[in-house]
Design an enzyme around this catalytic site. Structure first.
Site, PDB file in Angstrom:
ATOM      1  N   PRO A   9       0.787  -1.231   0.000  1.00 48.15           N
ATOM      2  CA  PRO A   9       0.000   0.000   0.000  1.00 48.15           C
ATOM      3  C   PRO A   9       0.819   1.280   0.000  1.00 48.15           C
ATOM      4  O   PRO A   9       1.857   1.358   0.663  1.00 48.15           O
ATOM      5  CB  PRO A   9      -0.822  -0.102   1.297  1.00 48.15           C
ATOM      6  N   ASN A  10       0.331   2.224  -0.771  1.00 46.55           N
ATOM      7  CA  ASN A  10       0.849   3.592  -0.852  1.00 46.55           C
ATOM      8  C   ASN A  10       2.163   3.728  -1.613  1.00 46.55           C
ATOM      9  O   ASN A  10       2.653   4.839  -1.797  1.00 46.55           O
ATOM     10  CB  ASN A  10       0.997   4.222   0.553  1.00 46.55           C
ATOM     11  N   ARG A  17       4.180  11.142  -1.732  1.00 53.30           N
ATOM     12  CA  ARG A  17       4.077  10.913  -0.284  1.00 53.30           C
ATOM     13  C   ARG A  17       5.419  11.201   0.412  1.00 53.30           C
ATOM     14  O   ARG A  17       6.473  10.781  -0.051  1.00 53.30           O
ATOM     15  CB  ARG A  17       3.619   9.468   0.007  1.00 53.30           C
ATOM     16  N   TYR A  22      10.724   9.066   1.551  1.00 56.31           N
ATOM     17  CA  TYR A  22      10.686   8.166   0.388  1.00 56.31           C
ATOM     18  C   TYR A  22      11.272   8.773  -0.882  1.00 56.31           C
ATOM     19  O   TYR A  22      11.279   8.124  -1.931  1.00 56.31           O
ATOM     20  CB  TYR A  22       9.235   7.711   0.147  1.00 56.31           C
ATOM     21  N   ASN A  74       8.380  -5.177  -1.014  1.00 59.18           N
ATOM     22  CA  ASN A  74       8.189  -4.072  -0.067  1.00 59.18           C
ATOM     23  C   ASN A  74       6.705  -4.043   0.300  1.00 59.18           C
ATOM     24  O   ASN A  74       5.894  -3.503  -0.441  1.00 59.18           O
ATOM     25  CB  ASN A  74       8.614  -2.738  -0.688  1.00 59.18           C
ATOM     26  N   ALA A  77       3.179  -0.726   4.861  1.00 58.48           N
ATOM     27  CA  ALA A  77       2.748  -0.838   6.264  1.00 58.48           C
ATOM     28  C   ALA A  77       2.364  -2.262   6.662  1.00 58.48           C
ATOM     29  O   ALA A  77       2.411  -2.612   7.851  1.00 58.48           O
ATOM     30  CB  ALA A  77       1.579   0.107   6.520  1.00 58.48           C
ATOM     31  N   GLU A  98      13.350  -8.698   1.355  1.00 56.78           N
ATOM     32  CA  GLU A  98      12.510  -7.611   1.870  1.00 56.78           C
ATOM     33  C   GLU A  98      13.210  -6.277   1.597  1.00 56.78           C
ATOM     34  O   GLU A  98      14.408  -6.145   1.851  1.00 56.78           O
ATOM     35  CB  GLU A  98      12.352  -7.817   3.385  1.00 56.78           C
ATOM     36  N   HIS A 100      12.891  -1.952   2.054  1.00 56.07           N
ATOM     37  CA  HIS A 100      12.251  -0.714   2.516  1.00 56.07           C
ATOM     38  C   HIS A 100      13.064   0.462   2.014  1.00 56.07           C
ATOM     39  O   HIS A 100      14.295   0.458   2.140  1.00 56.07           O
ATOM     40  CB  HIS A 100      12.150  -0.685   4.044  1.00 56.07           C
ATOM     41  N   ILE A 101      12.364   1.429   1.476  1.00 52.08           N
ATOM     42  CA  ILE A 101      13.032   2.615   0.935  1.00 52.08           C
ATOM     43  C   ILE A 101      13.658   3.414   2.079  1.00 52.08           C
ATOM     44  O   ILE A 101      14.810   3.839   2.006  1.00 52.08           O
ATOM     45  CB  ILE A 101      12.008   3.474   0.154  1.00 52.08           C
ATOM     46  N   SER A 102      12.882   3.602   3.134  1.00 54.02           N
ATOM     47  CA  SER A 102      13.382   4.338   4.304  1.00 54.02           C
ATOM     48  C   SER A 102      14.070   3.354   5.251  1.00 54.02           C
ATOM     49  O   SER A 102      13.897   2.140   5.124  1.00 54.02           O
ATOM     50  CB  SER A 102      12.221   5.036   5.008  1.00 54.02           C
ATOM     51  N   ARG A 107      13.150   4.756  12.611  1.00 56.62           N
ATOM     52  CA  ARG A 107      11.901   5.529  12.670  1.00 56.62           C
ATOM     53  C   ARG A 107      11.088   5.122  13.912  1.00 56.62           C
ATOM     54  O   ARG A 107      11.668   4.750  14.923  1.00 56.62           O
ATOM     55  CB  ARG A 107      11.140   5.329  11.347  1.00 56.62           C
TER      56      ARG A 107
HETATM   57  C1  DQA Z   1       8.192   1.362   3.839  1.00 58.53           C
HETATM   58  C2  DQA Z   1       8.259   1.576   5.349  1.00 58.53           C
HETATM   59  C3  DQA Z   1       6.929   1.249   6.003  1.00 58.53           C
HETATM   60  O1  DQA Z   1       7.031   1.457   7.402  1.00 58.53           O
HETATM   61  C4  DQA Z   1       5.852   2.158   5.453  1.00 58.53           C
HETATM   62  O2  DQA Z   1       4.614   1.833   6.016  1.00 58.53           O
HETATM   63  C5  DQA Z   1       5.800   2.146   3.969  1.00 58.53           C
HETATM   64  C6  DQA Z   1       7.040   2.129   3.214  1.00 58.53           C
HETATM   65  C7  DQA Z   1       9.485   1.790   3.125  1.00 58.53           C
HETATM   66  O3  DQA Z   1       9.634   1.474   1.954  1.00 58.53           O
HETATM   67  O4  DQA Z   1      10.330   2.478   3.731  1.00 58.53           O
HETATM   68  O5  DQA Z   1       4.734   2.237   3.373  1.00 58.53           O
HETATM   69  O6  DQA Z   1       8.015  -0.029   3.594  1.00 58.53           O
END
Ligand code: DQA
Length: 149
Positions: A9-10, A17, A22, A74, A77, A98, A100-102, A107
């Site tokens: 999602p997102n 966003r 990101y 990825n 959430a 796995e 994650h961009i961030s 965090r």
């Molecule tokens: C994310 C980190 C997650 O905590 C967040 O909910 C995302 C993006 C990342 O790519 O850093 O939607 O997976």
């Protein structure tokens, strides 16, 4: 060799966003960079994004029947909440990295928990969108090594 690049999602909102987390690159550009990297590696890569947990489970199951060799995932959430995605990865046993961009470990505390990590070869976190390309290379090398045995 066939990889599935799966986004939760997102992630389709990249570039819009929270750029402080990101970056400014949009989702379309990321997809183009993934495709270009697949061509460089000489493999095929399908990119899929959904905002729905069940659709991601369906896609992981489909990957099994379509004989996908590796998954770059990825889950957004859902990383921090989804036992269903963990179970889907365990069900298909497809090597998964796995991404994650961030840097999720730097965090909020709730982002430090990953349900899917237990079913993944490795986690790449905090490398921006380059992390997707690194994960593809990692899977490529892992799968080539596995086939050579
Ligand atoms: C994310 C980190 C997650 O905590 C967040 O909910 C995302 C993006 C990342 O790519 O850093 O939607 O997976």
């Amino acid at each position: 060799m066939k990889l599935l690049i799966l986004n939760g999602p997102n992630l389709n909102m990249l570039g819009i966003r929270e750029p402080q987390h990101y970056g400014k690159e949009n989702y379309k550009t990321l997809c183009e960079r993934i495709e270009a990297h697949a061509q460089t590696l000489g493999i095929s890569a399908e990119v899929y994004q959904s905002n729905h947990e069940g659709a991601l489970v369906d896609k992981i199951q489909e990957a099994f029947f379509e004989k996908v060799d590796g998954i770059v995932f990825n889950p957004g959430a859902y990383t921090h909440t989804s036992i269903a995605l963990l179970d889907a990865l365990k069900a298909v046993s497809i090597p998964t990295v796995e991404v994650h961009i961030s840097d999720v470990d730097q965090r909020e505390d709730f982002r430090k928990v990953s349900y899917i990590r237990a079913a993944c070869l490795q986690t790449i976190s905090g490398h921006g969108t380059d992390g997707y390309l690194e994960a593809m290379t990692l899977l490529y090398q892992h799968l080539k090594g596995a086939n050579a045995k």
